[in-house]
Design a protein around this motif. Structure first.
Motif, PDB file in Angstrom:
ATOM      1  N   THR A  82       1.113   9.966  -1.840  1.00 26.20           N
ATOM      2  CA  THR A  82       0.600  10.849  -0.783  1.00 26.20           C
ATOM      3  C   THR A  82      -0.510  11.754  -1.309  1.00 26.20           C
ATOM      4  N   ALA A  83      -1.642  11.748  -0.623  1.00 25.13           N
ATOM      5  CA  ALA A  83      -2.806  12.554  -1.024  1.00 25.13           C
ATOM      6  C   ALA A  83      -2.777  13.922  -0.346  1.00 25.13           C
ATOM      7  N   GLY A  84      -3.594  14.853  -0.866  1.00 25.44           N
ATOM      8  CA  GLY A  84      -3.704  16.174  -0.254  1.00 25.44           C
ATOM      9  C   GLY A  84      -4.178  16.086   1.179  1.00 25.44           C
ATOM     10  N   ASN A  85      -5.076  15.150   1.467  1.00 26.27           N
ATOM     11  CA  ASN A  85      -5.498  14.810   2.828  1.00 26.27           C
ATOM     12  C   ASN A  85      -4.935  13.432   3.116  1.00 26.27           C
ATOM     13  N   VAL A  86      -3.899  13.353   3.920  1.00 28.85           N
ATOM     14  CA  VAL A  86      -3.182  12.091   4.124  1.00 28.85           C
ATOM     15  C   VAL A  86      -4.077  11.008   4.717  1.00 28.85           C
ATOM     16  N   LEU A  87      -5.156  11.384   5.387  1.00 29.82           N
ATOM     17  CA  LEU A  87      -6.072  10.382   5.936  1.00 29.82           C
ATOM     18  C   LEU A  87      -6.735   9.581   4.826  1.00 29.82           C
ATOM     19  N   ASN A  88      -6.837  10.164   3.622  1.00 29.43           N
ATOM     20  CA  ASN A  88      -7.438   9.446   2.497  1.00 29.43           C
ATOM     21  C   ASN A  88      -6.564   8.306   1.993  1.00 29.43           C
ATOM     22  N   ASN A  89      -5.290   8.290   2.394  1.00 28.01           N
ATOM     23  CA  ASN A  89      -4.398   7.210   1.981  1.00 28.01           C
ATOM     24  C   ASN A  89      -4.649   5.913   2.743  1.00 28.01           C
ATOM     25  N   PHE A  90      -5.310   6.018   3.892  1.00 29.08           N
ATOM     26  CA  PHE A  90      -5.544   4.840   4.717  1.00 29.08           C
ATOM     27  C   PHE A  90      -6.856   4.164   4.323  1.00 29.08           C
ATOM     28  N   PRO A  91      -6.968   2.860   4.545  1.00 26.56           N
ATOM     29  CA  PRO A  91      -8.207   2.142   4.208  1.00 26.56           C
ATOM     30  C   PRO A  91      -9.411   2.686   4.962  1.00 26.56           C
ATOM     31  N   ALA A  92     -10.582   2.566   4.343  1.00 26.19           N
ATOM     32  CA  ALA A  92     -11.811   3.082   4.956  1.00 26.19           C
ATOM     33  C   ALA A  92     -12.146   2.367   6.254  1.00 26.19           C
ATOM     34  N   GLU A 152       0.818  -1.209   0.000  1.00 28.42           N
ATOM     35  CA  GLU A 152       0.000   0.000   0.000  1.00 28.42           C
ATOM     36  C   GLU A 152       0.856   1.265   0.000  1.00 28.42           C
ATOM     37  N   LYS A 153       2.152   1.096   0.136  1.00 28.39           N
ATOM     38  CA  LYS A 153       3.053   2.243   0.129  1.00 28.39           C
ATOM     39  C   LYS A 153       3.462   2.571  -1.302  1.00 28.39           C
ATOM     40  N   THR A 177       6.409  16.326  12.160  1.00 31.41           N
ATOM     41  CA  THR A 177       6.113  14.952  12.571  1.00 31.41           C
ATOM     42  C   THR A 177       5.065  14.328  11.654  1.00 31.41           C
ATOM     43  N   LEU A 178       3.970  15.057  11.441  1.00 31.61           N
ATOM     44  CA  LEU A 178       2.912  14.530  10.578  1.00 31.61           C
ATOM     45  C   LEU A 178       3.384  14.437   9.124  1.00 31.61           C
ATOM     46  N   ALA A 179       4.136  15.436   8.684  1.00 35.50           N
ATOM     47  CA  ALA A 179       4.623  15.442   7.300  1.00 35.50           C
ATOM     48  C   ALA A 179       5.523  14.237   7.028  1.00 35.50           C
ATOM     49  N   LEU A 180       6.456  13.979   7.926  1.00 31.09           N
ATOM     50  CA  LEU A 180       7.368  12.854   7.739  1.00 31.09           C
ATOM     51  C   LEU A 180       6.641  11.521   7.847  1.00 31.09           C
ATOM     52  N   ALA A 181       5.750  11.401   8.849  1.00 31.28           N
ATOM     53  CA  ALA A 181       5.024  10.143   9.038  1.00 31.28           C
ATOM     54  C   ALA A 181       4.181   9.810   7.816  1.00 31.28           C
ATOM     55  N   GLY A 182       3.513  10.801   7.244  1.00 33.49           N
ATOM     56  CA  GLY A 182       2.666  10.562   6.080  1.00 33.49           C
ATOM     57  C   GLY A 182       3.451  10.352   4.805  1.00 33.49           C
ATOM     58  N   PHE A 183       4.429  11.231   4.564  1.00 33.63           N
ATOM     59  CA  PHE A 183       5.162  11.164   3.297  1.00 33.63           C
ATOM     60  C   PHE A 183       6.086   9.945   3.227  1.00 33.63           C
ATOM     61  N   LEU A 184       6.771   9.622   4.309  1.00 33.15           N
ATOM     62  CA  LEU A 184       7.667   8.469   4.295  1.00 33.15           C
ATOM     63  C   LEU A 184       6.896   7.152   4.171  1.00 33.15           C
ATOM     64  N   THR A 185       5.614   7.180   4.514  1.00 30.65           N
ATOM     65  CA  THR A 185       4.786   5.981   4.383  1.00 30.65           C
ATOM     66  C   THR A 185       4.247   5.829   2.962  1.00 30.65           C
ATOM     67  N   PHE A 186       3.662   6.887   2.416  1.00 28.77           N
ATOM     68  CA  PHE A 186       2.948   6.773   1.137  1.00 28.77           C
ATOM     69  C   PHE A 186       3.716   7.323  -0.061  1.00 28.77           C
ATOM     70  N   ARG A 187       4.778   8.090   0.189  1.00 27.70           N
ATOM     71  CA  ARG A 187       5.701   8.498  -0.865  1.00 27.70           C
ATOM     72  C   ARG A 187       4.992   9.149  -2.059  1.00 27.70           C
ATOM     73  N   ASN A 188       5.117   8.591  -3.245  1.00 24.76           N
ATOM     74  CA  ASN A 188       4.522   9.235  -4.414  1.00 24.76           C
ATOM     75  C   ASN A 188       3.005   9.065  -4.484  1.00 24.76           C
ATOM     76  N   ASN A 212     -10.030   1.253   8.612  1.00 25.54           N
ATOM     77  CA  ASN A 212      -9.023   1.384   9.666  1.00 25.54           C
ATOM     78  C   ASN A 212      -9.639   2.075  10.875  1.00 25.54           C
ATOM     79  N   VAL A 213      -9.745   1.356  11.990  1.00 22.86           N
ATOM     80  CA  VAL A 213     -10.449   1.863  13.168  1.00 22.86           C
ATOM     81  C   VAL A 213      -9.752   3.088  13.755  1.00 22.86           C
ATOM     82  N   VAL A 214      -8.445   3.000  13.923  1.00 20.61           N
ATOM     83  CA  VAL A 214      -7.703   4.121  14.526  1.00 20.61           C
ATOM     84  C   VAL A 214      -7.817   5.370  13.650  1.00 20.61           C
ATOM     85  N   ILE A 215      -7.654   5.215  12.344  1.00 21.84           N
ATOM     86  CA  ILE A 215      -7.756   6.354  11.432  1.00 21.84           C
ATOM     87  C   ILE A 215      -9.182   6.890  11.404  1.00 21.84           C
ATOM     88  N   ASN A 216     -10.174   6.005  11.536  1.00 21.41           N
ATOM     89  CA  ASN A 216     -11.561   6.480  11.563  1.00 21.41           C
ATOM     90  C   ASN A 216     -11.850   7.317  12.798  1.00 21.41           C
TER      91      ASN A 216
END
Length: 511
Positions: free
Chosen positions: A349-359, A272-273, A336-347, A361-365
């Motif tokens: 990465t969405a404008g809203n990083v929460l959109n990169n996670f599955p629908a 997913e990365k 912190t948020l920028a690195l955590a999101g970008f280093l995970t999803f790389r190219n 995902n309990v913690v993200i929800n």
């Protein structure tokens, strides 16, 4: 409908008041470089220039009846006249810790969610450098606003710009603040569409297959229902203090989002990365757009003088410490948020990083719910500002002015019908614009590169240059402001053009 009175008929500032404001600078060691001697003829020249320019567009300060929710929440009912700014009366004074919380809450807002996208646009190395450098620049312009206010004898951002540039300054600050608030309301609406449907789908798995009920899991219907039936009624209130306590949710939701993205980013499966490329690791083609996204997150200049005036002992040195801590902590949160999101999803990465996670995902929800609910209660705050700017302009330009208790001509109070119709119109227009895009990144880019640049990089140093032209400031003290204005204008023009151009292209960056 009566026309506005001519400038010559408006009351002017008293020379003794303005000179007293300038004389008071000699008592503040923090303003030694900007001090004006009472016997120096330039002091009278400066006072007369400011008086003429200020009265060219003078009426009660724009947004004067609106205070920052974070500031309102921290203040008690008792009043004091010892504000450190001429003519301002504030409520119970705050210590430096509370002032820090107020400013940090003003900075760490919805824009933080787009910081991974800013790194995508700029490239990892360039983005991190820009985050640090722009934090320093914004820290400086926030503090420069207090210097400007003291030099001009004013107590709000709007009054300072009007004092320096008259009617033109009033229109410029009105446009900048109105567009920033309008852009913010669009961004909040997009975020509601990005978050609430995912939460509803997770809570009610069978809702998506049930007629009519399925609307609560679809983006556009959810945006329409939430804005029209929740945010719009809240926006009709004429008292911003009614939503002051809701502003506490902003800081809490930001902390939840940061923790959620960091933890879930670590657990994200490899498939997913995205992937890294040389431009993504160094410098990418979207540097100017990235600057706009970063700027949107850090602009808090409209609240800064209120926070300064609420300090228990308002000096520039104490305010500087508050500003350093607030911008520094905000920078660390964004990094912190920028690195955590970008280093995970790389190219990817969405404008809203929460959109990169599955629908599912309990913690993200949980983070989505906190963020979406916060946007529902924050949306009215932006509409308050838009409405005030619009009505203030209309009633100051096309209606007969009235004289208040201070002898200053002010626009008449708009009737309730105008208040409601304006609120409804702004809400509908905001909703219609938000429905045309699902890209939070584009919204942050455009708003950040236009109104945010004006508020943070252009108007504060421009005001200082205007004020410094009649004082004993050396050319060395003017280099920084000139460079900042040039930077702001360049970013505004280039970034806005590129953002609009790239909005119609499917592949906007090098990946």
């Amino acid at each position: 409908m009566a026309t506005r009175k001519s400038v010559s008929e408006q009351p002017r500032l008293h020379e003794s008041q303005s000179l007293a404001s300038l004389a008071s600078l000699s008592d503040d060691d923090d303003l030694a470089p900007y001090r004006v001697d009472d016997n120096d003829p330039t002091s009278l020249t400066l006072q007369r220039t400011l008086s003429n320019d200020y009265n060219a567009g003078q009426h009660e300060g724009l947004l004067a009846r609106i205070e920052a929710p974070a500031v309102l929440l921290a203040e008690a009912s008792e009043t004091s006249a010892d504000s450190g700014l001429p003519g301002v009366v504030v409520k119970k004074k705050n210590g430096m810790k509370m002032a820090f919380m107020n400013m940090a809450n003003s900075i760490i807002g919805a824009g933080i969610i787009g910081q991974p996208y800013a790194l995508l646009q700029c490239g990892l190395l360039t983005g991190m450098v820009l985050l640090f450098v722009l934090t320093l620049v914004i820290d400086w312009t926030i503090r420069l606003m207090v210097v400007n206010a003291k030099l001009s004898g004013t107590n709000t951002y709007q009054a300072t710009v009007s004092a320096c540039f008259g009617r033109a300054g009033y229109l410029a600050i009105s446009l900048a603040q109105g567009l920033f608030a309008f852009g913010g309301s669009i961004a909040f609406t997009v975020i509601i569409g990005d978050t609430i449907p995912h939460v509803m789908s997770a809570l009610f798995p069978s809702a998506s297959t049930t007629p009519i009920v399925s609307l609560v899991t679809e983006r556009e219907p959810v945006m329409i229902m939430c804005i029209l039936f929740i945010s719009f009624p809240l926006s009709l209130s004429k008292n911003i203090a009614n939503l002051a306590k809701a502003s506490l949710l902003a800081l809490i939701s930001m902390l939840v989002i940061i923790v959620a993205v960091v933890l879930e980013g670590i657990r994200t499966p490899t498939d997913e990365k995205g992937e890294f490329t040389p431009p993504l690791l160094t410098i990418n083609s979207g540097v100017f757009q990235g600057i706009g996204v970063i700027s949107f997150a850090f602009v808090c200049h409209h609240n800064s003088l209120l926070i300064y005036g609420a300090l228990r002992k308002p000096t520039i040195d104490r305010f500087a410490r508050v500003t350093h801590w607030s911008t520094g902590v905000s920078m660390l949160a964004c990094m912190t948020l920028a690195l955590a999101g970008f280093l995970t999803f790389r190219n990817k990465t969405a404008g809203n990083v929460l959109n990169n996670f599955p629908a599912g995902n309990v913690v993200i929800n949980v983070a989505r719910f906190c963020f979406g609910f916060n946007m529902l209660t924050t949306f009215p705050l932006e509409i308050f500002v838009c409405r005030e700017v619009l009505l203030d302009y209309i009633y100051s330009t096309f209606f007969q002015q009235v004289t208040n208790e201070h002898g200053i001509e002010v626009p008449p109070e708009p009737p309730m019908l105008a208040h409601r119709l304006t609120t409804a119109a702004l809400t509908v227009v905001t909703l219609l614009v938000a429905l045309t895009t699902d890209s939070l990144g584009i919204v942050l880019e455009v708003v950040g590169s236009t109104s945010a640049c004006m508020l943070a990089y252009i108007l504060p140093p421009l005001c200082y240059l205007k004020l410094a032209s009649s004082t004993n400031c050396s050319w060395k003290q003017r280099v920084g402001p000139v460079a900042c204005v040039a930077f702001g204008v360049t970013v505004m023009i280039v970034s806005t053009a590129l953002s609009i151009k790239n909005a119609f292209m499917p592949d906007r960056i090098e990946t």
